[in-house]
Scaffold this motif. Structure first.
Motif, mmCIF file in Angstrom:
data_model
loop_
_atom_site.group_PDB
_atom_site.id
_atom_site.type_symbol
_atom_site.label_atom_id
_atom_site.label_comp_id
_atom_site.label_asym_id
_atom_site.label_seq_id
_atom_site.Cartn_x
_atom_site.Cartn_y
_atom_site.Cartn_z
ATOM 1 N N GLN A 19 -14.202 0.716 6.221
ATOM 2 C CA GLN A 19 -13.445 -0.459 6.594
ATOM 3 C C GLN A 19 -13.945 -1.350 7.450
ATOM 4 O O GLN A 19 -13.714 -2.449 7.361
ATOM 5 C CB GLN A 19 -12.263 0.460 7.084
ATOM 6 C CG GLN A 19 -11.122 -0.753 7.589
ATOM 7 C CD GLN A 19 -10.593 -1.187 6.271
ATOM 8 O OE1 GLN A 19 -10.099 -0.427 5.415
ATOM 9 N NE2 GLN A 19 -10.763 -2.453 5.926
ATOM 10 N N GLN A 20 -14.696 -0.916 8.562
ATOM 11 C CA GLN A 20 -15.381 -1.878 9.439
ATOM 12 C C GLN A 20 -16.290 -2.794 8.776
ATOM 13 O O GLN A 20 -16.300 -4.177 8.929
ATOM 14 C CB GLN A 20 -15.970 -1.401 10.505
ATOM 15 C CG GLN A 20 -14.905 -0.787 11.602
ATOM 16 C CD GLN A 20 -15.729 -0.024 12.637
ATOM 17 O OE1 GLN A 20 -16.491 0.926 12.102
ATOM 18 N NE2 GLN A 20 -15.303 0.063 13.996
ATOM 19 N N LEU A 21 -17.123 -2.316 7.932
ATOM 20 C CA LEU A 21 -17.977 -3.092 7.147
ATOM 21 C C LEU A 21 -17.212 -4.133 6.157
ATOM 22 O O LEU A 21 -17.468 -5.124 5.961
ATOM 23 C CB LEU A 21 -18.934 -2.156 6.308
ATOM 24 C CG LEU A 21 -20.087 -2.883 5.136
ATOM 25 C CD1 LEU A 21 -20.829 -3.874 6.245
ATOM 26 C CD2 LEU A 21 -20.937 -1.899 4.550
ATOM 27 N N ALA A 22 -16.307 -3.532 5.324
ATOM 28 C CA ALA A 22 -15.429 -4.234 4.647
ATOM 29 C C ALA A 22 -15.054 -5.308 5.057
ATOM 30 O O ALA A 22 -14.920 -6.553 4.546
ATOM 31 C CB ALA A 22 -14.359 -3.398 3.842
ATOM 32 N N ASP A 23 -14.424 -5.053 6.239
ATOM 33 C CA ASP A 23 -13.708 -6.236 7.161
ATOM 34 C C ASP A 23 -14.734 -7.491 7.544
ATOM 35 O O ASP A 23 -14.467 -8.634 7.236
ATOM 36 C CB ASP A 23 -13.118 -5.783 8.206
ATOM 37 C CG ASP A 23 -11.827 -4.910 8.103
ATOM 38 O OD1 ASP A 23 -11.137 -4.984 7.010
ATOM 39 O OD2 ASP A 23 -11.516 -4.337 9.014
ATOM 40 N N ALA A 24 -16.024 -7.041 7.791
ATOM 41 C CA ALA A 24 -16.961 -8.005 8.247
ATOM 42 C C ALA A 24 -17.312 -8.710 7.168
ATOM 43 O O ALA A 24 -17.950 -9.760 7.161
ATOM 44 C CB ALA A 24 -18.332 -7.168 8.787
#
Length: 65
Positions: A19-24
């Protein structure tokens, strides 16, 4: 299509969730998951965005031998 274990390893090394990578990189968590499973072939632009997040080259993360 082969699984992208290098992406998963890079994410783990940087302690990022999908999720953090996706958001970035402005995609869904499901997109990151599908890339890692080898179910989705990302665009070159998305590959470049992901590489920037890890300060790696396209060859480092996406080149298949």
């Amino acid at each position: 299509m082969a699984k992208n274990l290098r992406l998963k390893a890079a994410r783990a090394k940087k302690d990022l969730s999908q999720q953090q990578l996706a958001d970035a990189v402005n995609v869904t968590r499901q997109t990151i998951s599908a890339i890692e499973r080898g179910d989705y072939n990302p665009t070159i632009n998305l590959c470049r965005e992901i590489c920037r997040e890890f300060d790696l080259t396209l060859n480092d993360l996406f080149w298949e031998e």
